[in-house]
Design a protein around this motif. Structure first.
Motif, PDB file in Angstrom:
ATOM      1  N   MET A   1      -3.585  19.322   0.851  1.00 20.83           N
ATOM      2  CA  MET A   1      -4.153  19.077   2.175  1.00 20.83           C
ATOM      3  C   MET A   1      -4.177  17.590   2.520  1.00 20.83           C
ATOM      4  N   ILE A   2      -4.898  16.793   1.718  1.00 11.79           N
ATOM      5  CA  ILE A   2      -5.044  15.374   2.080  1.00 11.79           C
ATOM      6  C   ILE A   2      -3.715  14.621   1.965  1.00 11.79           C
ATOM      7  N   PRO A   3      -2.932  14.819   0.891  1.00  8.38           N
ATOM      8  CA  PRO A   3      -1.659  14.081   0.837  1.00  8.38           C
ATOM      9  C   PRO A   3      -0.746  14.414   2.012  1.00  8.38           C
ATOM     10  N   GLY A   4      -0.753  15.688   2.464  1.00  6.91           N
ATOM     11  CA  GLY A   4       0.041  16.059   3.634  1.00  6.91           C
ATOM     12  C   GLY A   4      -0.410  15.261   4.846  1.00  6.91           C
ATOM     13  N   ALA A   5      -1.750  15.200   5.022  1.00  8.63           N
ATOM     14  CA  ALA A   5      -2.296  14.445   6.149  1.00  8.63           C
ATOM     15  C   ALA A   5      -1.931  12.967   6.021  1.00  8.63           C
ATOM     16  N   ILE A   6      -2.042  12.429   4.799  1.00  5.94           N
ATOM     17  CA  ILE A   6      -1.739  11.008   4.596  1.00  5.94           C
ATOM     18  C   ILE A   6      -0.271  10.733   4.925  1.00  5.94           C
TER      19      ILE A   6
ATOM     20  N   ILE B   1       0.930   8.211   7.716  1.00  3.82           N
ATOM     21  CA  ILE B   1       1.763   7.051   7.381  1.00  3.82           C
ATOM     22  C   ILE B   1       2.995   7.027   8.284  1.00  3.82           C
ATOM     23  N   GLY B   2       3.581   8.225   8.534  1.00  2.00           N
ATOM     24  CA  GLY B   2       4.733   8.300   9.430  1.00  2.00           C
ATOM     25  C   GLY B   2       4.400   7.736  10.811  1.00  2.00           C
ATOM     26  N   LEU B   3       3.261   8.190  11.364  1.00  2.00           N
ATOM     27  CA  LEU B   3       2.825   7.687  12.671  1.00  2.00           C
ATOM     28  C   LEU B   3       2.564   6.186  12.631  1.00  2.00           C
ATOM     29  N   HIS B   4       1.900   5.760  11.552  1.00  2.00           N
ATOM     30  CA  HIS B   4       1.537   4.356  11.364  1.00  2.00           C
ATOM     31  C   HIS B   4       2.799   3.487  11.415  1.00  2.00           C
ATOM     32  N   LEU B   5       3.828   3.895  10.671  1.00  2.00           N
ATOM     33  CA  LEU B   5       5.071   3.122  10.611  1.00  2.00           C
ATOM     34  C   LEU B   5       5.811   3.161  11.942  1.00  2.00           C
TER      35      LEU B   5
ATOM     36  N   TYR C   1      -4.867  -5.085  21.665  1.00  2.00           N
ATOM     37  CA  TYR C   1      -3.865  -4.489  22.551  1.00  2.00           C
ATOM     38  C   TYR C   1      -2.464  -4.943  22.183  1.00  2.00           C
ATOM     39  N   PRO C   2      -1.494  -4.071  22.085  1.00  2.00           N
ATOM     40  CA  PRO C   2      -1.554  -2.614  22.289  1.00  2.00           C
ATOM     41  C   PRO C   2      -1.609  -1.846  20.975  1.00  2.00           C
ATOM     42  N   ARG C   3      -2.226  -2.429  19.952  1.00  2.00           N
ATOM     43  CA  ARG C   3      -2.160  -1.819  18.619  1.00  2.00           C
ATOM     44  C   ARG C   3      -3.439  -1.087  18.235  1.00  2.00           C
ATOM     45  N   GLU C   4      -4.302  -0.780  19.220  1.00  2.00           N
ATOM     46  CA  GLU C   4      -5.589  -0.131  18.910  1.00  2.00           C
ATOM     47  C   GLU C   4      -5.387   1.191  18.178  1.00  2.00           C
ATOM     48  N   LEU C   5      -4.433   1.971  18.668  1.00  2.00           N
ATOM     49  CA  LEU C   5      -4.216   3.306  18.094  1.00  2.00           C
ATOM     50  C   LEU C   5      -3.814   3.203  16.624  1.00  2.00           C
ATOM     51  N   ASN C   6      -3.022   2.192  16.315  1.00  2.00           N
ATOM     52  CA  ASN C   6      -2.578   2.062  14.932  1.00  2.00           C
ATOM     53  C   ASN C   6      -3.736   1.663  14.019  1.00  2.00           C
ATOM     54  N   TRP C   7      -4.695   0.899  14.555  1.00  2.00           N
ATOM     55  CA  TRP C   7      -5.902   0.574  13.789  1.00  2.00           C
ATOM     56  C   TRP C   7      -6.675   1.857  13.459  1.00  2.00           C
TER      57      TRP C   7
ATOM     58  N   THR D   1       0.839  -1.201   0.000  1.00  2.00           N
ATOM     59  CA  THR D   1       0.000   0.000   0.000  1.00  2.00           C
ATOM     60  C   THR D   1       0.872   1.248   0.000  1.00  2.00           C
ATOM     61  N   LEU D   2       1.937   1.208   0.818  1.00  2.00           N
ATOM     62  CA  LEU D   2       2.865   2.342   0.860  1.00  2.00           C
ATOM     63  C   LEU D   2       3.484   2.574  -0.525  1.00  2.00           C
ATOM     64  N   THR D   3       3.859   1.478  -1.207  1.00  2.00           N
ATOM     65  CA  THR D   3       4.418   1.612  -2.550  1.00  2.00           C
ATOM     66  C   THR D   3       3.412   2.284  -3.486  1.00  2.00           C
ATOM     67  N   ALA D   4       2.132   1.854  -3.404  1.00  2.00           N
ATOM     68  CA  ALA D   4       1.107   2.463  -4.260  1.00  2.00           C
ATOM     69  C   ALA D   4       0.998   3.955  -3.951  1.00  2.00           C
ATOM     70  N   PHE D   5       1.097   4.330  -2.670  1.00  2.00           N
ATOM     71  CA  PHE D   5       1.025   5.755  -2.321  1.00  2.00           C
ATOM     72  C   PHE D   5       2.206   6.516  -2.907  1.00  2.00           C
ATOM     73  N   ILE D   6       3.398   5.906  -2.849  1.00  2.00           N
ATOM     74  CA  ILE D   6       4.576   6.576  -3.402  1.00  2.00           C
ATOM     75  C   ILE D   6       4.418   6.764  -4.913  1.00  2.00           C
ATOM     76  N   VAL D   7       3.866   5.724  -5.591  1.00  2.00           N
ATOM     77  CA  VAL D   7       3.603   5.865  -7.027  1.00  2.00           C
ATOM     78  C   VAL D   7       2.662   7.048  -7.264  1.00  2.00           C
ATOM     79  N   GLN D   8       1.612   7.166  -6.429  1.00  2.00           N
ATOM     80  CA  GLN D   8       0.655   8.268  -6.584  1.00  2.00           C
ATOM     81  C   GLN D   8       1.346   9.612  -6.368  1.00  2.00           C
ATOM     82  N   ALA D   9       2.217   9.686  -5.353  1.00  2.00           N
ATOM     83  CA  ALA D   9       2.902  10.949  -5.059  1.00  2.00           C
ATOM     84  C   ALA D   9       3.803  11.360  -6.228  1.00  2.00           C
TER      85      ALA D   9
END
Lengths: 276, 262
Positions: B205-210, B214-218, B127-133, B55-63
């Motif tokens: 706006m949205i790509p910045g948020a994404i 993604i940074g937090l997610h990783l 637990y403890p991955r709720e936040l990442n979900w 999914t990250l690769t697909a996002f990089i392709v989009q960027a």
């Protein structure tokens, strides 16, 4: 007790960390190899789709003829033409079809906002609804049933949305004499003109009329609109600014048709008393 | 000085390592990358667990493709459609970049759903991955937002009318609906500013948020670790395997079994 559960899941996670430390393998090169292969597959698939999109387009591979994956682009946007079927990208089809199920005005909010919001909140709440540490699927019957239900319903809605047929304006115009006969406005030139505009302007993408049309976004049936005797002025005002007359209406403005045409449309609507 | 002269090989090594050491001393980045690469993951992770990085690769392709398209696209109702035609028909490989962006969007969204399905079936949101979900759900919503805002940009009939209906549907929401519709349109109706507004939302706006999400997610994936497949007999979290002492070295029991040839 809750404190026991918290202690238990902390213990399990500590055990997880210990186990990974003792018999895990380093991310590089093992997992990274898998990730790299998969990423390459993704890039190849995307490139392949782009190539098929272009080279399956008939003729000189340009223009608005659809290939296997659809048109490269459609005709330019024209706010003045209404003979167009609004269609989102395929991954919104499930929402798109949901809007055909709910009817204006009582339940349409459920389809447009209610259900999607509830689903989003439920999705966020998943880890707080399912708090047991159990991860094995066979011991999570609720999770199995829920996931099957979600996949099947999204699949069915997407399929129905993809195959939903809208009639084209040219096919609908042929119905105008029938409508005039059923509704009894054959002698009224204004109403006949309005009926033709009604058929051509995409009204039936959402509304239904004498058994034809989309029933989209809860748009009401207009076969007996005239029986409500709202008057031609009201109809014109509504067509110019639907949400202004009927707060919350998702119908677009048809002001672009011009006053003369709106008058014809309004006459047609007021002449539609539902027939026999 | 008493230090011996460095050999040629050692001199070379020092020359190569100097910039690496320089960077490490000033940022700690080299250590971070090393930690990322050589951190332990469960030994039984499998192919299903590559969906996230896919999914990250697909996002990089989009960027990347999106950046190239932004060099030629003109977010103005009078020239948007022509610039799309120009990209598709005139620019070298423009059709490829646009096609990759158009279909990469679908691939990105499919992969997000598949990745989410994998996490759900593995019970990896617990637990403890709720936040990442939750961050993942926000990423899914942002991705769909990208799909909605990007659909208008070609400024053709499909784009225009789907967006009119989409905005009107947003507008029916209680309380926030009218504000949301007005924010998207930049007015009470779709107008000349709507297109540039969608463009700004779609590419800033949205790509910045994404990217931030993604940074937090990783970060959380690395901090908390990936789960073993729940069916695995040696899943991490089940404790030491037969023949292992709790600290993971093959203990006496294991060795004796080994000696007996089992």
């Amino acid at each position: 007790m809750a404190t026991d559960r918290i202690a238990e899941r902390r213990r399990i996670f500590k055990q997880y960390k210990d186990d990974v430390e003792s018999r895990g393998k380093p991310f590089y090169p093992f997992a990274m190899f898998h990730d790299t292969v998969m990423s390459l597959v993704v890039v190849v698939v995307i490139t392949g789709l782009a190539i098929v999109w272009k080279y399956s387009t008939p003729g000189d591979h340009i223009g608005t003829d659809p290939g296997w994956l659809g048109k490269l682009y459609d005709d330019p946007a024209d706010p003045g033409t209404f003979n167009f079927v609004p269609r989102p990208d395929w991954y919104f089809y499930f929402l798109f079809y949901l809007l055909r199920i709910f009817k204006w005005p009582d339940t349409v909010l459920l389809g447009t906002i209610g259900l999607p919001t509830v689903l989003l909140v439920l999705l966020i709440a998943v880890p707080f609804i399912d708090v047991r540490p159990e991860r094995r699927l066979l011991r999570r019957p609720v999770a199995i049933v829920a996931s099957i239900l979600v996949v099947v319903s999204m699949g069915v809605l997407t399929y129905k949305g993809a195959t939903a047929k809208e009639s084209l304006g040219s096919e609908l115009v042929a119905k105008v004499p029938d409508w005039a006969k059923t509704q009894g406005f054959s002698g009224n030139q204004q109403a006949l003109g309005g009926a033709k505009l009604f058929a051509e302007s995409g009204c039936l993408n959402c509304h239904t009329y004498l058994g034809l049309g989309g029933g989209f976004a809860g748009a009401p049936d207009l076969s007996a609109e005239g029986a409500k005797n709202k008057g031609i002025d009201f109809q014109i005002r509504h067509l110019e600014n639907p949400a202004g007359v009927n707060p919350g209406s998702p119908m677009p403005s048809f002001q672009g048709l011009g006053t003369a045409n709106l008058k014809k449309l309004a006459t047609f609507l007021e002449s539609s008393k539902g027939g026999k | 000085m008493a230090t011996r002269r460095l050999t040629r090989k050692e001199q070379m090594q020092q020359a190569i390592l100097y910039p690496v050491d320089w960077l490490e001393e000033r940022s700690g980045l080299v250590g971070a990358v090393k930690y990322f690469l050589f951190r332990k993951v469960p030994g039984d992770t499998n192919w299903f667990q590559t969906l996230g990085s896919a999914t990250l690769t697909a996002f990089i392709v989009q960027a990347l493709t999106g950046t190239i398209l932004a060099m030629y696209y003109k977010p103005d109702p009078n020239s948007a459609y022509d610039s799309i035609q120009h990209i598709t028909n005139d620019i070298w490989a423009g059709w490829l970049v646009r096609g990759m962006h158009r279909w990469g969007a679908s691939v990105f969204i499919i992969l997000m759903f598949m990745h989410m399905g994998r996490v759900f079936l593995f019970g990896a949101y617990k637990y403890p991955r709720e936040l990442n979900w939750i961050i993942g759900v926000l990423l899914l919503a942002s991705g769909l937002g990208e799909g909605f805002t990007g659909y208008l940009l070609p400024w053709d009939q499909t784009a225009y009318w789907a967006t009119v209906v989409g905005i009107n549907i947003n507008g029916t929401a209680p309380f926030l609906g009218p504000f949301l519709a007005q924010f998207l349109q930049g007015g009470t109706y779709i107008n000349a500013d709507t297109l540039s507004r969608f463009y700004a939302i779609h590419m800033l706006m949205i790509p910045g948020a994404i990217a931030a999400l993604i940074g937090l997610h990783l970060y959380l994936v690395i901090r908390l670790g990936v789960t073993s497949p729940p069916w695995s007999k040696e899943a991490a979290g089940t404790g030491p395997l037969d023949g292992e002492t709790p600290n993971g070295k093959v203990g006496r029991a294991g060795l004796s079994r080994f000696r007996r040839g089992r």
